[in-house]
Write an enzyme that holds these catalytic residues in place. Structure first.
Site, PDB file in Angstrom:
ATOM      1  N   ASP A 129     -33.964 -36.752  -2.870  1.00  0.00           N
ATOM      2  CA  ASP A 129     -32.568 -37.192  -3.018  1.00  0.00           C
ATOM      3  C   ASP A 129     -31.748 -37.057  -1.732  1.00  0.00           C
ATOM      4  O   ASP A 129     -30.518 -36.983  -1.783  1.00  0.00           O
ATOM      5  CB  ASP A 129     -31.863 -36.400  -4.143  1.00  0.00           C
ATOM      6  N   ALA A 130     -32.425 -37.004  -0.610  1.00  0.00           N
ATOM      7  CA  ALA A 130     -31.701 -36.800   0.657  1.00  0.00           C
ATOM      8  C   ALA A 130     -31.889 -37.949   1.635  1.00  0.00           C
ATOM      9  O   ALA A 130     -31.485 -37.873   2.788  1.00  0.00           O
ATOM     10  CB  ALA A 130     -32.133 -35.489   1.305  1.00  0.00           C
TER      11      ALA A 130
END
Lengths: 294, 294, 294, 294
Positions: free
Chosen positions: D238-239
Site C-alpha cells: 500500500d505504499a
C-alpha cells in the site's frame, strides 16, 4: 465594531442534548414531556446507534408558553425522566451566548476567518480574548478590538504559563476554546479543564499525517488530495473526536508551498464549520466519536 | 497594517501570455527565442484547442541574465515572432504589482476574505481603494486602512456616478476591479473601460439561476447542491467568461437562510481563487471562454 | 445468474412513510402507537418544514413480536391515527420486493451499472423486464438473462406503443420504472400511470442545461464543473422533483467528447444512488420537492 | 460480445514519454525534432519539477506524413536526442492495443465496472484473461466471454501458483495487471516482473488505514469522509506511487456495512479512472510519485 449586520434569528429557546442506553419509548417519553408542557418544538433530531445500543437526541423548543419555568426545567426533566432512563443530558438556553477564546500562533487565516464571521454577527458568540504564544497576531486582535494576551511558552515555564492562561480564561468566563492554528501542545492538565471544549484544526486528513509538517509529508507521499480535520482536543495528540473534515484536489504540479496555500482555505472553512456546529449545540461526543446533527 | 508575513516568493520574472492560430512549430519558436537569449524558464504551459485551432501559451522566465533588456522584450518579441504568427500577446513583469479596486455593497464576507489575504501578504497586489453604493462597509475599510468611497447609485445619477467612479479608478491607476457581492449592475460603457478586467462572483452555479435571488430559486427548485461562479463581467448579465466554479451539498433540511449561509463560504473561496488566478496571469480569454493554467 | 453474493441484510420489517400538516404531538403519537404495540423501532427519522408547516416521517420496525398482524396494520393506523391527523401515508413491508423495469436506448453505462448491482444482490429488487426503443442493448439484456422488449417509437405509433408498454408493465406487475438514459419523451398519459414512480437521469446539473445536448451546451458555455441530476419524471420535461445531484470538475482541456466520457460515470452513480434511496423507501415527495432521509 | 459501440476515436499516432534532468532547451529540442520531421503534434504536455530538477514530457503526433518510419523513430530519437540529454524515455504507438489481465477475488463491483467499459468499447484495451484465487467470479467472466483461471493460493503453494500465473500472463502477452479488489498480497518476485505495471485499488484514503479492514478502522475512528486510492504496486504494501484518489462524505449514521456500500462506488470509479490514465500513457513514475497529465 462588533456586528455590522446580524444574520442570526433572535429566538428564545431551550435546547436539550441527550444520550443514553437505547430502549423502547425514549423518544415518545421525551416528546410527550415537551408536548404536555406546551413546548413548541422547533427542532428535533435523534439517532440510535444499533451496534452500541445508544440513543442520541437533540430537541429545541420555545420557552414562551412552556409550562415549566426555565430555571426549573433541568430539575423537572432530571427527576421525571433523565434519572429513570440513565440519561447523560445537557440543557442550554439560546439566550445564553457562549463565550469563546481563540488561541493562535503566527498564522492569520483561521483567525481572520473567525473574526470576520464574528464581526458580521454570523455567530451567536462572544469572543472576549485572544491568547497567543507569539506577538505576531496582536495587531489583528487590536484591529478587531479584542484583548490580546501574549504567553511565550518554553518547556521550563509551560506549567506556570498554562496556569496563567487558565486564570485568564476563568476571569473571562470562557466556555470553550478554539485553536486557530495554535502550534503548541496543550498539557493533559490544561485539556482536562475543558473536556470536549477545545476545538482544534489539524492540517491533514486525519488519521493520515498526524503530527508535524503534514503538507511536507503529503507532498513526499505524492497524494492527489489534501485534507483538513477539526476535532476536539484530548490528551491524545490529533486523536480526539472528529467534528468535520474536508479535502481539496492537488496534483504533481503542487509544491509544498502551494499545498500550504491551498490548505489554508480548507483549514479555515473546516474549522469554522466545526465551531458553528459546536455553537449550535449540535455535536454530541460518545466514546471518541461525534454525532453531528443537521 | 499591510503584510503581517508575506507568503509570496520574491522573484524578478517576465510573463508572456499568447494565443494565436495554431500551426506547426509555434512552441519550438517561442521556447527557442527564450533559450537563445538565455531566458531561464521557470514556468511553461501551453494548450491547443484542436476544434478551434487556437494555440494558447503562458511562459515565465527570469529577467536576470536574459539577453534582452526588459524594456525591449516586447518590441523584439513582436518584430521577430508575434507579428509573423498573428499572435495576440501580453507581456507582464513580476515586479509590476497590479492595482485592484474592490466594489462592495452591504455584505462583508467576500470583502473580509480578500482583505485578510491582502493583509497576510498572500497576494502580489495593491488595493488602494474600495468603492460602494452603501455606507455599511466603511468601518471595515477604515479598519484595514483603505480609502472608502461612497457612490449612491440611482437610475437618475447612474451615468454621472459611474463617470466619477471611473475618474477615481484612473487617479488610483487601477488595473482591475473585483465585485465582492456588489449588488448594482455596471453599465456597458463602464465595463468597456475594463474588458476582462472586472471579476464578479455570482451566487449560483451558472448558467442555473442567473439574475436575482438565486438561493430563493434554488430552494424553490429543491436542488441538492448549491453553487457559486466567478466570471469576467461583460455587457451580458451573468454571461461572461467563467473563471472558477464551486458547489456544496444541501438537502431538504436547508432553508433559504441556511443556503445563504452555506453559500457565503462558497462565494468567498470561489471569488478569491479566481482573483488569485487572475493575479498570477494564468487566465486567458477567447470567445467568451477561459483557459486557466495550473 | 442472479445474486453472486447478497449484500443486503435479511429482515422482516414494516416501513411507514408519512407527511401531514404539522401540529404538536404527532411524533409522540406515532412512536407511542408503535411502542405500545411492541414494535421494535430499528429506524426513525422525521423532519418538519417550518415554512410550509409540514411534518415528514419515516419509521421502520420489526414485525416479529408486533401486536398487530401485518395485514391489519394499515387499517388500525388509519383509524386510530392517520385519519385524525390528515395524514398522507404509505405502508411497506421489507419482504415485498419491489419490481422495477428499465427503459434504455443505445447507451450502456447506466444499464450495466444497475445490472451489476442487481447481479451482485446489492439491492432488494426484481428486474423482470427491459424496454427499449432500439435493439442495441438486447445482447446486454440477454447476457444478464432478462427479458428484452423492443418498442420502436415514432410520432405516429407513439400512443399505441406506450399502450403496449403499459400492458407489458402490468403483466410484469412493475412497481416503478428507471430511465437509464432513455432518449424518448414519455407522454403525460404514460407518466400519469406511475406518479413519482419513474426515475430519470438527466446529464446536467439541473436546472442548467435542461433539454437536449447538455454537454454541448456546457462546453459552449465554458463551465468548470459538469453535473448530473436524477429526478422523478413529471409531465413537465426535466422539471420533476430532484432526488440526487452530482458534479465533477472539468476545464478548458475538455472536449465535448471528454465531457461526455466524464459525465457517464457521474450519470450512472447519481442514478443508482437515487434508485437505491427510492428502493429503501427513503424519498418523500411534496410540492415538487423531495425529502430524502439518511 | 465485445464492443457494443466504440467510443474511442481511431487514430494512428506515436506517443513519447520522457523524463530527464532539467536543463535549458529540452522542450525546444524535442518539439523541433518533431516539427522538422513533419510530425503533426496533437497533444503535448510537459512539467518541470523545480525542486528535483526533473523534466517530464508527453508528446503525441500523427504517424501519417511523419518523415521517420515508425520502426525507426526510437533509434533516431535515441541517437539524436535522448542519449545526449540522459533521457529516460518510452515510445508507444496508438495502434498497439495494450493487453491487460484482471486479478479478482470475491467482490464483483470493480470487475463489472471494468468489463462494462470494455464491452462498451470505452477503452483501447484487450482483456484476454481473468485470474482469481476464488471461483466466485467465474460466472461473470464466462458471461463476458473471457477466460477465467482459478489459482487458489496458500502459504505453501504461493510460489508455484505465482509461477503458473506468470506463465499464463506470458502466454497471453499481458502488458499490465489490474487488481480489482484482489485480496491476496503479490510477492516481491511477482511484482518485479511488472514494475509500475500492476494497478491496485485500496479501499481507503492512503496513507490513512493502510492494510486490512480500512472501513472498520474508519468507522472506529469516526471519520467524516471515506476514501479510495489507486496506486502502482511495489514491494512495499500500500505504499506504491499514487495515481488517483477519491473521497465521499459519511457521518455518524453510517455503519461499517454502509461504509462498505458507499466505498464500492468510490473504489470502482477511482480504479477505472486510474486504469484509463494508464491506458492513455499519461502516467509517469519518478521516485515513488506520479506525474499524471491531463
Amino acid at each position: 465594531m462588533k456586528s455590522i449586520k446580524p444574520l442570526r434569528e433572535k429566538k428564545n429557546t431551550a435546547i436539550l442534548l441527550i444520550h443514553c442506553p437505547d430502549r423502547q419509548g425514549i423518544l415518545a417519553t421525551v416528546t410527550e414531556f415537551l408536548n404536555k408542557n406546551n413546548g413548541n418544538i422547533i427542532y428535533l433530531d435523534q439517532y440510535v446507534d444499533r451496534a452500541q445500543k445508544v440513543f442520541y437526541m437533540r430537541a429545541e423548543w420555545e420557552l414562551e408558553g412552556f409550562a415549566i419555568p426555565a430555571a426549573k426545567i433541568g430539575e423537572y426533566f432530571d427527576t421525571l425522566i433523565a434519572s429513570k432512563l440513565e440519561m447523560n443530558w445537557r440543557l442550554y438556553f439560546s439566550e445564553d451566548i457562549p463565550r469563546m477564546a481563540i488561541f493562535v500562533s503566527k498564522m492569520s487565516h483561521c483567525l481572520f476567518d473567525i473574526l470576520s464571521r464574528y464581526t458580521a454577527g454570523e455567530w451567536d458568540v462572544e469572543i472576549p480574548v485572544i491568547v497567543s504564544n507569539h506577538e505576531d497576531m496582536r495587531p489583528v486582535a487590536e484591529r478587531f478590538g479584542i484583548e490580546f494576551h501574549y504567553f511565550p511558552v518554553t518547556t521550563e515555564n509551560k506549567e506556570e504559563q498554562e496556569a496563567a492562561e487558565l486564570e485568564l480564561l476563568k476571569q473571562h468566563k470562557i466556555d470553550f476554546i478554539v485553536l486557530a492554528r495554535y502550534m503548541q501542545i496543550l498539557s493533559k492538565d490544561f485539556v482536562a479543564h475543558y473536556p470536549n471544549k477545545v476545538i482544534n484544526i489539524h492540517h491533514s486528513f486525519l488519521p493520515a499525517f498526524a503530527g508535524a509538517k503534514p503538507y511536507h509529508a503529503a507532498h513526499e507521499r505524492g497524494v492527489k488530495l489534501i485534507g483538513a480535520t477539526s476535532h476536539y482536543v484530548t490528551s491524545d495528540l490529533d486523536a480526539g473526536p472528529i467534528i468535520e473534515q474536508g479535502v481539496t484536489q492537488c496534483s504533481h504540479v503542487d509544491t509544498v508551498k502551494s499545498l500550504i496555500r491551498k490548505g489554508r482555505d480548507l483549514e479555515k472553512i473546516v474549522l469554522s464549520n466545526a465551531v458553528f456546529k459546536h455553537l449550535q449545540r449540535k455535536v454530541l461526543v460518545y466514546k471518541n466519536r461525534t454525532v453531528v446533527f443537521n
